[in-house]
Scaffold this active site. Structure first.
Site, PDB file in Angstrom:
ATOM      1  N   GLY A   1       0.782  -1.229   0.000  1.00 44.00           N
ATOM      2  CA  GLY A   1       0.000   0.000   0.000  1.00 44.00           C
ATOM      3  C   GLY A   1       0.815   1.280   0.000  1.00 44.00           C
ATOM      4  O   GLY A   1       1.772   1.442  -0.768  1.00 44.00           O
TER       5      GLY A   1
ATOM      6  N   ASP B   1       6.723  -6.048  14.534  1.00 51.23           N
ATOM      7  CA  ASP B   1       5.349  -5.662  14.860  1.00 51.23           C
ATOM      8  C   ASP B   1       5.448  -4.375  15.675  1.00 51.23           C
ATOM      9  O   ASP B   1       5.962  -4.381  16.790  1.00 51.23           O
ATOM     10  CB  ASP B   1       4.680  -6.782  15.676  1.00 51.23           C
ATOM     11  CG  ASP B   1       3.229  -6.456  16.019  1.00 51.23           C
ATOM     12  OD1 ASP B   1       2.859  -5.269  16.044  1.00 51.23           O
ATOM     13  OD2 ASP B   1       2.469  -7.406  16.257  1.00 51.23           O
TER      14      ASP B   1
ATOM     15  N   TYR C   1     -10.816   3.524  15.127  1.00 50.64           N
ATOM     16  CA  TYR C   1      -9.816   3.915  14.130  1.00 50.64           C
ATOM     17  C   TYR C   1      -9.633   5.440  14.127  1.00 50.64           C
ATOM     18  O   TYR C   1      -8.502   5.935  14.140  1.00 50.64           O
ATOM     19  CB  TYR C   1     -10.277   3.419  12.758  1.00 50.64           C
ATOM     20  CG  TYR C   1      -9.354   3.763  11.612  1.00 50.64           C
ATOM     21  CD1 TYR C   1      -8.189   3.036  11.380  1.00 50.64           C
ATOM     22  CD2 TYR C   1      -9.648   4.810  10.741  1.00 50.64           C
ATOM     23  CE1 TYR C   1      -7.350   3.350  10.329  1.00 50.64           C
ATOM     24  CE2 TYR C   1      -8.816   5.126   9.682  1.00 50.64           C
ATOM     25  CZ  TYR C   1      -7.671   4.391   9.479  1.00 50.64           C
ATOM     26  OH  TYR C   1      -6.837   4.703   8.433  1.00 50.64           O
TER      27      TYR C   1
HETATM   28  P1  NAP Z   1      -2.321  -1.638   3.792  1.00 52.67           P
HETATM   29  O1  NAP Z   1      -2.230  -1.689   2.317  1.00 52.67           O
HETATM   30  O2  NAP Z   1      -3.237  -2.557   4.515  1.00 52.67           O
HETATM   31  O3  NAP Z   1      -0.830  -1.777   4.365  1.00 52.67           O
HETATM   32  C1  NAP Z   1      -0.623  -1.730   5.740  1.00 52.67           C
HETATM   33  C2  NAP Z   1       0.844  -1.918   6.019  1.00 52.67           C
HETATM   34  O4  NAP Z   1       1.046  -1.866   7.439  1.00 52.67           O
HETATM   35  C3  NAP Z   1       1.386  -3.263   5.545  1.00 52.67           C
HETATM   36  O5  NAP Z   1       2.707  -3.082   5.103  1.00 52.67           O
HETATM   37  C4  NAP Z   1       1.354  -4.099   6.809  1.00 52.67           C
HETATM   38  O6  NAP Z   1       2.278  -5.160   6.694  1.00 52.67           O
HETATM   39  C5  NAP Z   1       1.754  -3.054   7.855  1.00 52.67           C
HETATM   40  N1  NAP Z   1       1.344  -3.363   9.217  1.00 52.67           N
HETATM   41  C6  NAP Z   1       0.094  -3.549   9.692  1.00 52.67           C
HETATM   42  N2  NAP Z   1       0.123  -3.798  11.000  1.00 52.67           N
HETATM   43  C7  NAP Z   1       1.432  -3.780  11.365  1.00 52.67           C
HETATM   44  C8  NAP Z   1       2.102  -3.957  12.600  1.00 52.67           C
HETATM   45  N3  NAP Z   1       1.464  -4.236  13.740  1.00 52.67           N
HETATM   46  N4  NAP Z   1       3.448  -3.853  12.611  1.00 52.67           N
HETATM   47  C9  NAP Z   1       4.136  -3.570  11.478  1.00 52.67           C
HETATM   48  N5  NAP Z   1       3.556  -3.386  10.287  1.00 52.67           N
HETATM   49  C10 NAP Z   1       2.209  -3.497  10.239  1.00 52.67           C
HETATM   50  O7  NAP Z   1      -2.765  -0.181   4.295  1.00 52.67           O
HETATM   51  P2  NAP Z   1      -2.568   1.266   3.623  1.00 52.67           P
HETATM   52  O8  NAP Z   1      -3.832   1.634   3.007  1.00 52.67           O
HETATM   53  O9  NAP Z   1      -1.302   1.320   2.866  1.00 52.67           O
HETATM   54  O10 NAP Z   1      -2.424   2.128   4.952  1.00 52.67           O
HETATM   55  C11 NAP Z   1      -1.193   2.716   5.361  1.00 52.67           C
HETATM   56  C12 NAP Z   1      -1.512   3.765   6.419  1.00 52.67           C
HETATM   57  O11 NAP Z   1      -2.352   4.755   5.850  1.00 52.67           O
HETATM   58  C13 NAP Z   1      -2.271   3.219   7.620  1.00 52.67           C
HETATM   59  O12 NAP Z   1      -1.840   3.858   8.786  1.00 52.67           O
HETATM   60  C14 NAP Z   1      -3.704   3.599   7.339  1.00 52.67           C
HETATM   61  O13 NAP Z   1      -4.454   3.724   8.521  1.00 52.67           O
HETATM   62  C15 NAP Z   1      -3.499   4.919   6.639  1.00 52.67           C
HETATM   63  N6  NAP Z   1      -4.614   5.342   5.810  1.00 52.67           N
HETATM   64  C16 NAP Z   1      -4.984   4.609   4.718  1.00 52.67           C
HETATM   65  C17 NAP Z   1      -6.050   5.056   3.948  1.00 52.67           C
HETATM   66  C18 NAP Z   1      -6.516   4.326   2.706  1.00 52.67           C
HETATM   67  O14 NAP Z   1      -7.538   4.745   2.132  1.00 52.67           O
HETATM   68  N7  NAP Z   1      -5.845   3.285   2.251  1.00 52.67           N
HETATM   69  C19 NAP Z   1      -6.735   6.220   4.295  1.00 52.67           C
HETATM   70  C20 NAP Z   1      -6.330   6.924   5.410  1.00 52.67           C
HETATM   71  C21 NAP Z   1      -5.262   6.480   6.151  1.00 52.67           C
HETATM   72  P3  NAP Z   1       2.105  -6.536   7.496  1.00 52.67           P
HETATM   73  O15 NAP Z   1       0.672  -6.942   7.399  1.00 52.67           O
HETATM   74  O16 NAP Z   1       3.078  -7.474   6.830  1.00 52.67           O
HETATM   75  O17 NAP Z   1       2.538  -6.237   8.871  1.00 52.67           O
END
Ligand code: NAP
Length: 238
Positions: free
Chosen positions: A13, A57, A149
């Site tokens: 992501g 983690d 969240y």
């Molecule tokens: P994603 O595609 O689900 O990727 C999440 C990433 O975080 C993965 O690399 C995952 O890898 C890692 N991760 C999750 N839990 C973890 C933990 N406990 N320790 C270490 N790594 C961890 O999500 P994304 O959309 O890219 O989101 C990235 C950030 O942007 C997040 O903080 C999310 O809340 C924020 N955000 C996203 C959106 C959106 O629309 N996508 C909108 C607003 C904010 P592993 O599973 O291998 O650990």
């Protein structure tokens, strides 16, 4: 040697796109996530040399300490920290169990506190560095079904502003980037056609578009304690 950026959540992501852009701009990148194989696979696609992939983690203090020790040992000092690791467990509060509450708060809020503290020990010695925490527009506007969240992301905003004040005199900057709907695994189950009606630009964003804004914050020498919305105008509607 080129500057080192540590990207938590770099395997997928937004974090993965950030890693790609930073590597393309000549930075060395430490890609960190819970799934080491996924982190290694993401790292293998990065242009340039000197990158590493590591397991951690973010919600576990011991693992955070160990990963920073390992980074210091193999890569040396770090200049940049990007906290893009995050999870959601979206449902109405009445249906949310304590276990999910704790997981979300520990990953999205406690995690960045632990990584920032560990990174700062290194940055303070060098008297320079920049941190970008990834929040969410939901941390500002709230959303039914996202109480926990949004609380984690609102907390991260307060944390970011306070930490920016704590470390500004040491030439370390801390900012928060708040995305709207971005096309990643996290939003894969959402109905884009319905939801983008509330987005002024009329579409979901791409991780690469967020990455460009992260790069701006990392490189902007007179910007600290700020929240940058990268939401296509979603916040304008509420
Ligand atoms: P994603 O595609 O689900 O990727 C999440 C990433 O975080 C993965 O690399 C995952 O890898 C890692 N991760 C999750 N839990 C973890 C933990 N406990 N320790 C270490 N790594 C961890 O999500 P994304 O959309 O890219 O989101 C990235 C950030 O942007 C997040 O903080 C999310 O809340 C924020 N955000 C996203 C959106 C959106 O629309 N996508 C909108 C607003 C904010 P592993 O599973 O291998 O650990």
């Amino acid at each position: 040697m080129s500057e080192l950026a540590v990207v938590f959540g770099g395997s997928r992501g937004i974090g993965r796109a950030v890693s790609q852009l930073l590597a393309a701009r000549g930075y060395r990148v430490a890609v960190v996530s819970r799934n080491l194989e996924a982190a290694q696979a993401a790292m293998a696609t990065l242009p340039g040399a000197g990158h590493v992939a590591l397991h951690c983690d973010v919600s576990k203090e011991q693992e955070v300490q160990e990963v920073f020790q390992s980074i210091q040992k193999t890569c040396g000092s770090l200049q940049y920290l990007i906290n893009a690791a995050g999870i959601n467990r979206d449902r109405l509060l009445l249906r949310t169990g304590q276990e999910d509450m704790v997981s979300v708060l520990h990953t999205n809020l406690l995690g960045p506190m632990l990584t920032c503290r560990a990174a700062l020990r290194n940055m303070l010695t060098r008297q320079s560095g920049a941190i970008v925490n990834i929040g969410s527009v939901v941390g500002q506007k709230g959303n039914a079904g996202q109480c926990v969240y949004s609380a984690s992301k609102a907390g991260l905003e307060g944390f970011t502003r306070s930490l920016a004040k704590e470390v500004a005199s040491r030439n370390i900057r801390v900012n928060l980037l708040a995305p709207g709907f971005i096309r990643t695994d996290m939003t894969a189950g959402l109905q884009e056609e319905v939801l983008c009606g509330g987005v002024a630009l009329g579409r979901f964003g791409e991780p690469e578009e967020v990455a460009r804004a992260v790069l701006f914050l990392l490189q902007a020498p007179y910007v600290t304690g700020q929240v940058l919305l990268v939401d296509g105008g979603l916040r304008l509607a509420t």
